[in-house]
Design a protein around this motif. Sequence first.
Motif, PDB file in Angstrom:
ATOM      1  N   GLU A   1     -11.560  -4.063  -6.798  1.00 53.29           N
ATOM      2  CA  GLU A   1     -10.708  -3.599  -5.705  1.00 53.29           C
ATOM      3  C   GLU A   1      -9.263  -3.991  -5.971  1.00 53.29           C
ATOM      4  OE1 GLU A   1     -10.939  -7.308  -2.518  1.00 53.29           O
ATOM      5  OE2 GLU A   1     -12.021  -5.445  -2.085  1.00 53.29           O
ATOM      6  N   VAL A   2      -8.345  -3.260  -5.348  1.00 51.32           N
ATOM      7  CA  VAL A   2      -6.918  -3.558  -5.428  1.00 51.32           C
ATOM      8  C   VAL A   2      -6.497  -4.157  -4.101  1.00 51.32           C
ATOM      9  CG1 VAL A   2      -4.605  -2.650  -5.830  1.00 51.32           C
ATOM     10  CG2 VAL A   2      -6.567  -1.626  -7.020  1.00 51.32           C
TER      11      VAL A   2
ATOM     12  N   THR B   1      -3.780  -5.250  -1.576  1.00 49.15           N
ATOM     13  CA  THR B   1      -2.371  -4.928  -1.300  1.00 49.15           C
ATOM     14  C   THR B   1      -1.752  -5.960  -0.365  1.00 49.15           C
ATOM     15  OG1 THR B   1      -3.003  -3.469   0.540  1.00 49.15           O
ATOM     16  CG2 THR B   1      -2.760  -2.464  -1.630  1.00 49.15           C
TER      17      THR B   1
ATOM     18  N   GLU C   1      -5.439   1.904  -8.175  1.00 48.69           N
ATOM     19  CA  GLU C   1      -6.635   2.394  -7.482  1.00 48.69           C
ATOM     20  C   GLU C   1      -7.297   3.521  -8.271  1.00 48.69           C
ATOM     21  OE1 GLU C   1      -5.176   1.350  -2.908  1.00 48.69           O
ATOM     22  OE2 GLU C   1      -4.759   3.327  -3.783  1.00 48.69           O
ATOM     23  N   SER C   2      -6.483   4.366  -8.911  1.00 48.25           N
ATOM     24  CA  SER C   2      -7.033   5.415  -9.770  1.00 48.25           C
ATOM     25  C   SER C   2      -7.728   4.819 -10.982  1.00 48.25           C
ATOM     26  CB  SER C   2      -5.925   6.363 -10.227  1.00 48.25           C
ATOM     27  OG  SER C   2      -5.367   7.061  -9.135  1.00 48.25           O
TER      28      SER C   2
ATOM     29  N   ALA D   1       0.851  -1.188   0.000  1.00 48.68           N
ATOM     30  CA  ALA D   1       0.000   0.000   0.000  1.00 48.68           C
ATOM     31  C   ALA D   1       0.886   1.237   0.000  1.00 48.68           C
ATOM     32  CB  ALA D   1      -0.906   0.000   1.234  1.00 48.68           C
TER      33      ALA D   1
ATOM     34  N   VAL E   1      -9.274   1.956 -11.126  1.00 49.17           N
ATOM     35  CA  VAL E   1     -10.562   1.440 -10.682  1.00 49.17           C
ATOM     36  C   VAL E   1     -11.599   2.551 -10.635  1.00 49.17           C
ATOM     37  CG1 VAL E   1     -11.774   0.486  -8.678  1.00 49.17           C
ATOM     38  CG2 VAL E   1      -9.623  -0.538  -9.426  1.00 49.17           C
ATOM     39  N   GLU E   2     -11.161   3.753 -10.267  1.00 51.95           N
ATOM     40  CA  GLU E   2     -12.075   4.890 -10.202  1.00 51.95           C
ATOM     41  C   GLU E   2     -12.374   5.455 -11.587  1.00 51.95           C
ATOM     42  OE1 GLU E   2     -13.616   6.076  -7.506  1.00 51.95           O
ATOM     43  OE2 GLU E   2     -12.711   4.479  -6.306  1.00 51.95           O
TER      44      GLU E   2
END
Length: 310
Positions: A80-81, A83, A67-68, A58, A70-71
């Motif tokens: 989801e990511v 970690t 994570e970006s 993380a 995914v958004e």
Amino acid sequence: MFNLNWKRLGIAAGLSLSLVAAGCGSDENEGESNEASNGDNTPDYSEEVNYTITGIEAGAGVVAAAESAVEEYENLSGWEVSTSSSGAMAQELSSAYENEEPIIVTGWTPHWKFAKYDLKYLEDPNEVFGGEEEIKTMVREGLEKDMPNAYKILDQFQWETSDMEEVMLEISEEGASPEEAAQNWVDNNADKVEAWTEGTEEVDGEKVTLVYVNWDSEIASTNVIKYVLEQQGFDVTITALDNGPMWESVASGEADGMVAAWLPGTHGAQYERHQDSLEDLGANLTGAKIGLVVPEYMEVDSIEDLQPDE
């Protein structure tokens, strides 16, 4: 998304039949058309990987980029990511690869996994992961004045992806310790090492502290430069830290330097925070890259080919 999949697969006839069915206004035919769109020969990898990207630590830049993604990508809704660590990610990749199971991991180059496995990056149309990166050398302020010979060696340190992967493979595949692999590479590449030490003088036990993030790539590079410095008479200590503390230790002067700064993407946030408190000596390796990586046997080429969790 279904039209995009038909286009990529080139099944023009199938698309025509779907349009005819829709034009007839039959609910039954419409249902059959949707079933055909979902029932083509492409496996539903998204469901098979449980809508999860297998990440590393993380806070790592590649994890933040994932994570970006995914958004930003609508088709990654519900994903989801996960970690853990670079070692745990590599183990999960190895297990999946041996069983030809689907897996999507956060990846970067250079890394030994690309030499060991047949892998590919997923295309990133939105360029969330950016383009090529450089691995840079950063040192504390005042190092040039305090230890000019160490400074010059660090400044002249530069090698290629194939060099780094050679060291990584010896560690991962042949079971060599990082120290052994580094020494073997240095001993076999005297011409390159000579260029790093050109114009410097040997010293008598001057202490140098280097820090690195505990990735296979940075274990390789840090142990190589450690051995080179030791050959010149330096007493070198290397310490593995998480991303944030690694940058903070050099910026604060607690450590003398690092050869593990991935820019502009992976460590971009840390660089912005600390750039005024350390010295950038430039790239020691070019052509690095980050992104989402899958085995070649997976019939998927782009992030946009994945499906949302609905």
